[in-house]
Design a protein around this motif. Sequence first.
Motif, PDB file in Angstrom:
ATOM      1  N   ASP A  12       0.813  -1.219   0.000  1.00 14.82           N
ATOM      2  CA  ASP A  12       0.000   0.000   0.000  1.00 14.82           C
ATOM      3  C   ASP A  12       0.848   1.272   0.000  1.00 14.82           C
ATOM      4  O   ASP A  12       0.457   2.280  -0.568  1.00 14.82           O
ATOM      5  N   ASN A  13       2.043   1.213   0.621  1.00 13.88           N
ATOM      6  CA  ASN A  13       2.912   2.389   0.677  1.00 13.88           C
ATOM      7  C   ASN A  13       3.818   2.524  -0.550  1.00 13.88           C
ATOM      8  O   ASN A  13       4.633   3.427  -0.621  1.00 13.88           O
ATOM      9  N   GLY A  14       3.700   1.594  -1.503  1.00 13.23           N
ATOM     10  CA  GLY A  14       4.487   1.645  -2.735  1.00 13.23           C
ATOM     11  C   GLY A  14       5.746   0.806  -2.721  1.00 13.23           C
ATOM     12  O   GLY A  14       6.402   0.649  -3.752  1.00 13.23           O
ATOM     13  N   ASP A  15       6.126   0.251  -1.563  1.00  8.33           N
ATOM     14  CA  ASP A  15       7.331  -0.569  -1.462  1.00  8.33           C
ATOM     15  C   ASP A  15       7.139  -1.934  -2.113  1.00  8.33           C
ATOM     16  O   ASP A  15       6.087  -2.556  -1.975  1.00  8.33           O
ATOM     17  N   HIS A  16       8.191  -2.390  -2.772  1.00  9.58           N
ATOM     18  CA  HIS A  16       8.283  -3.769  -3.255  1.00  9.58           C
ATOM     19  C   HIS A  16       9.204  -4.477  -2.273  1.00  9.58           C
ATOM     20  O   HIS A  16      10.362  -4.096  -2.124  1.00  9.58           O
ATOM     21  N   GLU A  17       8.690  -5.487  -1.584  1.00  6.09           N
ATOM     22  CA  GLU A  17       9.462  -6.145  -0.530  1.00  6.09           C
ATOM     23  C   GLU A  17      10.433  -7.177  -1.086  1.00  6.09           C
ATOM     24  O   GLU A  17      10.109  -7.948  -1.984  1.00  6.09           O
ATOM     25  N   VAL A  18      11.618  -7.193  -0.489  1.00  5.89           N
ATOM     26  CA  VAL A  18      12.656  -8.165  -0.820  1.00  5.89           C
ATOM     27  C   VAL A  18      12.599  -9.283   0.216  1.00  5.89           C
ATOM     28  O   VAL A  18      12.572  -9.020   1.419  1.00  5.89           O
ATOM     29  N   HIS A  19      12.566 -10.537  -0.279  1.00 10.05           N
ATOM     30  CA  HIS A  19      12.468 -11.712   0.583  1.00 10.05           C
ATOM     31  C   HIS A  19      13.562 -12.716   0.255  1.00 10.05           C
ATOM     32  O   HIS A  19      14.010 -12.802  -0.881  1.00 10.05           O
ATOM     33  N   THR A  20      13.927 -13.507   1.255  1.00  7.09           N
ATOM     34  CA  THR A  20      14.773 -14.665   0.991  1.00  7.09           C
ATOM     35  C   THR A  20      13.886 -15.752   0.394  1.00  7.09           C
ATOM     36  O   THR A  20      12.652 -15.723   0.542  1.00  7.09           O
ATOM     37  N   HIS A  38      22.895 -13.408  -2.691  1.00  6.90           N
ATOM     38  CA  HIS A  38      23.561 -12.258  -2.082  1.00  6.90           C
ATOM     39  C   HIS A  38      24.059 -12.650  -0.698  1.00  6.90           C
ATOM     40  O   HIS A  38      23.445 -13.476  -0.020  1.00  6.90           O
ATOM     41  N   THR A  39      25.159 -12.016  -0.283  1.00  4.62           N
ATOM     42  CA  THR A  39      25.696 -12.275   1.050  1.00  4.62           C
ATOM     43  C   THR A  39      24.996 -11.446   2.115  1.00  4.62           C
ATOM     44  O   THR A  39      25.094 -11.736   3.294  1.00  4.62           O
ATOM     45  N   ALA A  40      24.279 -10.407   1.685  1.00  9.19           N
ATOM     46  CA  ALA A  40      23.560  -9.540   2.632  1.00  9.19           C
ATOM     47  C   ALA A  40      22.271  -9.052   1.985  1.00  9.19           C
ATOM     48  O   ALA A  40      22.210  -8.875   0.764  1.00  9.19           O
ATOM     49  N   CYS A  41      21.268  -8.821   2.808  1.00  8.78           N
ATOM     50  CA  CYS A  41      20.003  -8.333   2.263  1.00  8.78           C
ATOM     51  C   CYS A  41      20.161  -6.934   1.677  1.00  8.78           C
ATOM     52  O   CYS A  41      19.442  -6.566   0.752  1.00  8.78           O
ATOM     53  N   SER A  42      21.115  -6.167   2.167  1.00  2.51           N
ATOM     54  CA  SER A  42      21.307  -4.805   1.639  1.00  2.51           C
ATOM     55  C   SER A  42      21.694  -4.827   0.164  1.00  2.51           C
ATOM     56  O   SER A  42      21.218  -3.992  -0.610  1.00  2.51           O
ATOM     57  N   THR A  43      22.510  -5.789  -0.248  1.00  2.00           N
ATOM     58  CA  THR A  43      22.878  -5.859  -1.664  1.00  2.00           C
ATOM     59  C   THR A  43      21.707  -6.372  -2.496  1.00  2.00           C
ATOM     60  O   THR A  43      21.543  -5.980  -3.646  1.00  2.00           O
ATOM     61  N   ALA A  44      20.877  -7.223  -1.901  1.00  2.00           N
ATOM     62  CA  ALA A  44      19.676  -7.689  -2.599  1.00  2.00           C
ATOM     63  C   ALA A  44      18.688  -6.539  -2.792  1.00  2.00           C
ATOM     64  O   ALA A  44      18.079  -6.407  -3.861  1.00  2.00           O
ATOM     65  N   VAL A  45      18.546  -5.688  -1.783  1.00  2.00           N
ATOM     66  CA  VAL A  45      17.664  -4.524  -1.902  1.00  2.00           C
ATOM     67  C   VAL A  45      18.192  -3.581  -2.978  1.00  2.00           C
ATOM     68  O   VAL A  45      17.422  -3.046  -3.784  1.00  2.00           O
ATOM     69  N   ASN A  46      19.503  -3.395  -3.038  1.00  2.00           N
ATOM     70  CA  ASN A  46      20.083  -2.546  -4.089  1.00  2.00           C
ATOM     71  C   ASN A  46      19.778  -3.110  -5.468  1.00  2.00           C
ATOM     72  O   ASN A  46      19.459  -2.362  -6.397  1.00  2.00           O
ATOM     73  N   ALA A  47      19.848  -4.430  -5.621  1.00  2.00           N
ATOM     74  CA  ALA A  47      19.515  -5.065  -6.896  1.00  2.00           C
ATOM     75  C   ALA A  47      18.033  -4.882  -7.215  1.00  2.00           C
ATOM     76  O   ALA A  47      17.653  -4.641  -8.361  1.00  2.00           O
ATOM     77  N   ALA A  48      17.190  -4.979  -6.198  1.00  2.00           N
ATOM     78  CA  ALA A  48      15.748  -4.797  -6.390  1.00  2.00           C
ATOM     79  C   ALA A  48      15.430  -3.376  -6.837  1.00  2.00           C
ATOM     80  O   ALA A  48      14.536  -3.159  -7.663  1.00  2.00           O
ATOM     81  N   LYS A  49      16.178  -2.406  -6.316  1.00  2.00           N
ATOM     82  CA  LYS A  49      15.938  -1.006  -6.667  1.00  2.00           C
ATOM     83  C   LYS A  49      16.250  -0.713  -8.131  1.00  2.00           C
ATOM     84  O   LYS A  49      15.767   0.277  -8.674  1.00  2.00           O
ATOM     85  N   GLU A  50      17.015  -1.584  -8.779  1.00  2.00           N
ATOM     86  CA  GLU A  50      17.254  -1.438 -10.213  1.00  2.00           C
ATOM     87  C   GLU A  50      16.000  -1.811 -11.004  1.00  2.00           C
ATOM     88  O   GLU A  50      15.818  -1.359 -12.125  1.00  2.00           O
ATOM     89  N   CYS A  61      12.347 -11.468   7.150  1.00  2.00           N
ATOM     90  CA  CYS A  61      13.539 -12.185   6.691  1.00  2.00           C
ATOM     91  C   CYS A  61      14.697 -11.275   6.299  1.00  2.00           C
ATOM     92  O   CYS A  61      15.813 -11.746   6.127  1.00  2.00           O
ATOM     93  N   SER A  62      14.451  -9.992   6.144  1.00  2.00           N
ATOM     94  CA  SER A  62      15.501  -9.044   5.747  1.00  2.00           C
ATOM     95  C   SER A  62      15.427  -7.799   6.616  1.00  2.00           C
ATOM     96  O   SER A  62      15.508  -6.674   6.135  1.00  2.00           O
ATOM     97  N   TYR A  63      15.275  -8.023   7.916  1.00  2.00           N
ATOM     98  CA  TYR A  63      15.010  -6.922   8.840  1.00  2.00           C
ATOM     99  C   TYR A  63      16.088  -5.845   8.837  1.00  2.00           C
ATOM    100  O   TYR A  63      15.784  -4.664   8.979  1.00  2.00           O
ATOM    101  N   SER A  64      17.344  -6.227   8.637  1.00  2.00           N
ATOM    102  CA  SER A  64      18.412  -5.210   8.666  1.00  2.00           C
ATOM    103  C   SER A  64      18.281  -4.222   7.521  1.00  2.00           C
ATOM    104  O   SER A  64      18.851  -3.137   7.572  1.00  2.00           O
ATOM    105  N   SER A  65      17.495  -4.584   6.486  1.00  2.00           N
ATOM    106  CA  SER A  65      17.242  -3.657   5.364  1.00  2.00           C
ATOM    107  C   SER A  65      15.805  -3.165   5.349  1.00  2.00           C
ATOM    108  O   SER A  65      15.359  -2.564   4.384  1.00  2.00           O
ATOM    109  N   TYR A  66      15.075  -3.436   6.413  1.00  2.00           N
ATOM    110  CA  TYR A  66      13.686  -2.983   6.521  1.00  2.00           C
ATOM    111  C   TYR A  66      13.690  -1.532   6.969  1.00  2.00           C
ATOM    112  O   TYR A  66      14.176  -1.211   8.055  1.00  2.00           O
TER     113      TYR A  66
END
Length: 71
Positions: A12-20, A38-50, A61-66
């Motif tokens: 609803d807020n426009g976010d696309h969630e990244v999951h393991t 990915h070795t970290a969820c942060s790099t997966a989120v960066n890939a998702a942002k592309e 599952c990716s709380y450190s990047s939530y």
Amino acid sequence: MSLFYVDKKAQDNGDHEVHTATCTHSPGVKNCDPLGYHTACSTAVNAAKEIYPQSNGCYYCSYSSYTSEDK
């Protein structure tokens, strides 16, 4: 290293969630785009942002990047 996916449908807020791949809150592989390993969820989120510029880590599952304002 974990396999990550990004939800094709925005929340609803426009976010696309990244999951393991093993996340129990994922909408399923059919409803996600693969991001690869990915070795970290942060790099997966960066890939998702592309794909989806407004992407965010899953609370479960990716709380450190939530970073949702609902945090």
